[in-house]
Design a protein around this motif. Structure first.
Motif, PDB file in Angstrom:
ATOM      1  N   GLY A 104       0.823  -1.199   0.000  1.00 31.21           N
ATOM      2  CA  GLY A 104       0.000   0.000   0.000  1.00 31.21           C
ATOM      3  C   GLY A 104       0.857   1.249   0.000  1.00 31.21           C
ATOM      4  O   GLY A 104       0.576   2.228  -0.708  1.00 31.21           O
ATOM      5  N   ILE A 105       1.909   1.220   0.798  1.00 35.43           N
ATOM      6  CA  ILE A 105       2.793   2.379   0.875  1.00 35.43           C
ATOM      7  C   ILE A 105       3.553   2.564  -0.431  1.00 35.43           C
ATOM      8  O   ILE A 105       3.648   3.681  -0.958  1.00 35.43           O
ATOM      9  N   VAL A 106       4.072   1.463  -0.990  1.00 33.42           N
ATOM     10  CA  VAL A 106       4.812   1.552  -2.247  1.00 33.42           C
ATOM     11  C   VAL A 106       3.940   2.089  -3.370  1.00 33.42           C
ATOM     12  O   VAL A 106       4.308   3.043  -4.074  1.00 33.42           O
ATOM     13  N   VAL A 107       2.766   1.504  -3.536  1.00 32.58           N
ATOM     14  CA  VAL A 107       1.893   1.902  -4.646  1.00 32.58           C
ATOM     15  C   VAL A 107       1.379   3.319  -4.442  1.00 32.58           C
ATOM     16  O   VAL A 107       1.262   4.097  -5.392  1.00 32.58           O
ATOM     17  N   TRP A 108       1.084   3.686  -3.193  1.00 32.26           N
ATOM     18  CA  TRP A 108       0.612   5.043  -2.940  1.00 32.26           C
ATOM     19  C   TRP A 108       1.680   6.064  -3.317  1.00 32.26           C
ATOM     20  O   TRP A 108       1.397   7.073  -3.959  1.00 32.26           O
ATOM     21  N   ILE A 109       2.922   5.798  -2.929  1.00 31.83           N
ATOM     22  CA  ILE A 109       4.014   6.709  -3.260  1.00 31.83           C
ATOM     23  C   ILE A 109       4.130   6.876  -4.767  1.00 31.83           C
ATOM     24  O   ILE A 109       4.241   7.991  -5.284  1.00 31.83           O
ATOM     25  N   LEU A 110       4.090   5.757  -5.490  1.00 32.09           N
ATOM     26  CA  LEU A 110       4.219   5.834  -6.941  1.00 32.09           C
ATOM     27  C   LEU A 110       3.022   6.534  -7.577  1.00 32.09           C
ATOM     28  O   LEU A 110       3.159   7.296  -8.532  1.00 32.09           O
ATOM     29  N   HIS A 111       1.849   6.272  -7.005  1.00 26.64           N
ATOM     30  CA  HIS A 111       0.655   6.914  -7.551  1.00 26.64           C
ATOM     31  C   HIS A 111       0.745   8.430  -7.433  1.00 26.64           C
ATOM     32  O   HIS A 111       0.289   9.164  -8.311  1.00 26.64           O
ATOM     33  N   GLN A 112       1.346   8.910  -6.340  1.00 29.23           N
ATOM     34  CA  GLN A 112       1.431  10.346  -6.152  1.00 29.23           C
ATOM     35  C   GLN A 112       2.393  11.008  -7.135  1.00 29.23           C
ATOM     36  O   GLN A 112       2.381  12.219  -7.319  1.00 29.23           O
ATOM     37  N   SER A 113       3.252  10.188  -7.765  1.00 27.14           N
ATOM     38  CA  SER A 113       4.180  10.750  -8.747  1.00 27.14           C
ATOM     39  C   SER A 113       3.550  10.880 -10.133  1.00 27.14           C
ATOM     40  O   SER A 113       4.152  11.436 -11.042  1.00 27.14           O
ATOM     41  N   GLU A 114       2.346  10.370 -10.292  1.00 26.92           N
ATOM     42  CA  GLU A 114       1.668  10.463 -11.575  1.00 26.92           C
ATOM     43  C   GLU A 114       0.940  11.807 -11.695  1.00 26.92           C
ATOM     44  O   GLU A 114       0.511  12.373 -10.705  1.00 26.92           O
ATOM     45  N   ARG A 186      -4.676  -0.445  -1.737  1.00 26.81           N
ATOM     46  CA  ARG A 186      -4.315  -1.530  -0.842  1.00 26.81           C
ATOM     47  C   ARG A 186      -4.471  -1.148   0.616  1.00 26.81           C
ATOM     48  O   ARG A 186      -3.958  -1.809   1.498  1.00 26.81           O
ATOM     49  N   TRP A 187      -5.155  -0.044   0.887  1.00 25.89           N
ATOM     50  CA  TRP A 187      -5.505   0.271   2.264  1.00 25.89           C
ATOM     51  C   TRP A 187      -6.791  -0.488   2.535  1.00 25.89           C
ATOM     52  O   TRP A 187      -7.859  -0.136   2.057  1.00 25.89           O
ATOM     53  N   ALA A 188      -6.687  -1.558   3.306  1.00 24.34           N
ATOM     54  CA  ALA A 188      -7.850  -2.415   3.518  1.00 24.34           C
ATOM     55  C   ALA A 188      -8.654  -1.943   4.719  1.00 24.34           C
ATOM     56  O   ALA A 188      -8.088  -1.493   5.707  1.00 24.34           O
ATOM     57  N   PRO A 189      -9.976  -2.021   4.650  1.00 26.62           N
ATOM     58  CA  PRO A 189     -10.793  -1.688   5.811  1.00 26.62           C
ATOM     59  C   PRO A 189     -10.521  -2.665   6.940  1.00 26.62           C
ATOM     60  O   PRO A 189     -10.045  -3.771   6.715  1.00 26.62           O
TER      61      PRO A 189
END
Length: 421
Positions: A104-114, A186-189
Motif C-alpha cells: 500500500g505504501i509503495v503503490v501510494w508513493i508511486l501513484h502520487q508521482s503520476e 491496498r488500504w484495507a478496511p
C-alpha cells in the motif's frame, strides 16, 4: 502426536478437536459438510496465538518511514492502524482506521508521482520529488503508471535504482503520516472477528473473501487479541495431515481435486526483463498477492510477492548497480542482500514448484516448510501449468453455506470516505 499420545503442538491439538467432532457427525453428511460442521463448532479463540511481535498496531500519526520500519522489524505484511484521535471510550470498530501494508505504501508513493489526477497530494509529491531528484527521475517513475505498459514498447521508461534511495531519505517520506494515505490503494478496511466467531468464518474470510490475515478482537478489552495469518493456517493443516479427518483428502493427487484452479493462461506473470514495478502494479490491479517471474515465455524462475515490496523501501541502496530495476535485477539483488545480512526469505530458497500428480499433503508440507502460501505447478519440462494458493486449498476443505454471512459485513467494514478499494 507425541509418544505419550498427546498432540505435539497447539495446532495438532486443534486438529484433534476437529477429529473428535468428526467422529460424532451424522453418517449421511458428505466429508465437506462434516468439516463445515466441525469448524463451525470451534470458536476462533481456540486458534493458537501468534507471537506478540506479530500482534502489533501502528498509530495513525506515525510516518510512512516509521510504519515501514515496524512492519519490517516484526516481519509482518500488514498491521491495523489505530486512530489516535478516537475518544477513549470508542468501541473497537471506531478505534481502527484500517489495515496498512507494505504494498500500500509503495503503490501510494508511486501513484502520487503520476500527473493524471491533479490532486493536491499529487502536486505536493511532484514538487517535493522534483526539488530533490529532478524531472528525469520523476518521469522514470511515472513511466510505469499506465496499465497498458508493455516492455516490448520501444523507449519505455524504467525506474532508476536511485529513485527509492533518494525517496526514502526525503522529508516527504519522513513527514507523510499513515493517516494521510487512508483510503488509498491496498488500504484495507478493518475487518475483525470476535473471539466467539467460528473457525469456519475465519477460513472463509481467508479464502473466498481474500483476506491476507484476520485480526481477532477481545470485546472485553476492546483490543486485538490475536492475528491469524495464512502461514499459520497452513502450519495447522501441516500438523493435522496425519489425522483421520484430513488423511483421505491429503492423499488425493492435485489433479483429482481439480487443482490447480487457475491454469497457465490465467496466471498473472511478468517476464524477467520487465520492470519490477510492473509486478507490484499487476498485483494491485489484479488483486493477487504474488506472481511468477518467467524466462523464455513460460518457465518460472522466481516468485515475487507483496511481502517483497518492502525491499524497495528498507534497502533501496541495493539497486545502485542497475540502470533500471527489472524483475530479474530485483530478485538477484535482494537475494544477495538477504544472504549478506544472513536473513531468511523465500526469495533465497528459489522457486517452489510441484506437479499435478503430487498429493495435497505433499503440497501442504512444502508450503509449511518454506513458510509460503503459494506454489507453482509445472510440467516435466519445467513449464508453468498453474498456481495453487491457500485459498484454493481451503476451497477443497470447506464451503460457504447459503446465506451464511447474512448481515455479517454490515457495519463491520467501515470504508474511509475517500476509499479506492
Amino acid at each position: 502426536m507425541s509418544e505419550e499420545g498427546s498432540p505435539r503442538s497447539p495446532e495438532a491439538k486443534l486438529g484433534k478437536e476437529v477429529e473428535d467432532l468428526w467422529d460424532v457427525q451424522e453418517a449421511q453428511l458428505t466429508p465437506t459438510e462434516k468439516l463445515n460442521a466441525c469448524f463451525e463448532s470451534i470458536p476462533v479463540s481456540e486458534f493458537p496465538h501468534a507471537s506478540p511481535s506479530q500482534v502489533i498496531e501502528i498509530r495513525s500519526d506515525a510516518s510512512l518511514g516509521e510504519a515501514v520500519r515496524l512492519l519490517s522489524q516484526n516481519k509482518v505484511l500488514s498491521a491495523p492502524v489505530v486512530d489516535v484521535d478516537a475518544p477513549e471510550d470508542a468501541s473497537w470498530i471506531d478505534r481502527y482506521l484500517g489495515m496498512v501494508e507494505f504494498a500500500g505504501i509503495v503503490v501510494w508513493i508511486l501513484h502520487q508521482s503520476e500527473k493524471n489526477n491533479g490532486s493536491d497530494a499529487c502536486d505536493a509529491f511532484q514538487s517535493a520529488i522534483e526539488d530533490s531528484m529532478g524531472p528525469a527521475v520523476v518521469a522514470a517513475a511515472s513511466g510505469m503508471a499506465s496499465p497498458r505498459y508493455r516492455s516490448s514498447q520501444p523507449g519505455s521508461p524504467k525506474t532508476a535504482g536511485n529513485f527509492f534511495e533518494i525517496l526514502t531519505s526525503s522529508d516527504f517520506y519522513k513527514n507523510t503520516k499513515v493517516k494521510d494515505i487512508s483510503g488509498s490503494f491496498r488500504w484495507a478496511p478493518f475487518l475483525a472477528l470476535q473471539t466467539s466467531n467460528s473457525f469456519l468464518t475465519m477460513l472463509l474470510l481467508l479464502s473466498k473473501y481474500r483476506m491476507k490475515s484476520v485480526p481477532v478482537v477481545d470485546l472485553g478489552g476492546q483490543k486485538i487479541d490475536n492475528i491469524i495469518t495464512q502461514s499459520a493456517v497452513i502450519h495447522m493443516l501441516g500438523e493435522c495431515s496425519d489425522l483421520q479427518w484430513f488423511r483421505s483428502l491429503g492423499s488425493k493427487k492435485l489433479c483429482e481435486l481439480g487443482l490447480p484452479l487457475m491454469n497457465t493462461n490465467q496466471v498473472i506473470k511478468v517476464d524477467e526483463d520487465e520492470p519490477v514495478l510492473q509486478a507490484f502494479r499487476l498485483m494491485r490491479e489484479k488483486g493477487v498477492g504474488g506472481l511468477p517471474v518467467v524466462s523464455g515465455g513460460n518457465k518460472p524462475v522466481a516468485n515475487i510477492s507483496i511481502r517483497d515490496s518492502q525491499f524497495l523501501l528498507i534497502a533501496p541502496e541495493i539497486y545502485k548497480d542497475y540502470r533500471s530495476i527489472t524483475a530479474k535485477n530485483f530478485v538477484t539483488s535482494v537475494k544477495r542482500y538477504l544472504e549478506n545480512n544472513q536473513k531468511a526469505s523465500p526469495l533465497v530458497s528459489g522457486m517452489i514448484t510441484c506437479r499435478k500428480d503430487d498429493t495435497l499433503k505433499d503440497v501442504i508440507t512444502k508450503l509449511d516448510s518454506e513458510e509460503i502460501h503459494r506454489i507453482y505447478v509445472v510440467d516435466d519440462e519445467g513449464n508453468l501449468e498453474g498456481v495453487i494458493t491457500l485459498r484454493d486449498i481451503i476451497s477443497r476443505i470447506v464451503h460457504e453455506p447459503r446465506g451464511y454471512f447474512g448481515d455479517f459485513f454490515d457495519g463491520v467494514l467501515p470504508l474511509p470516505a475517500n476509499s479506492r478499494v
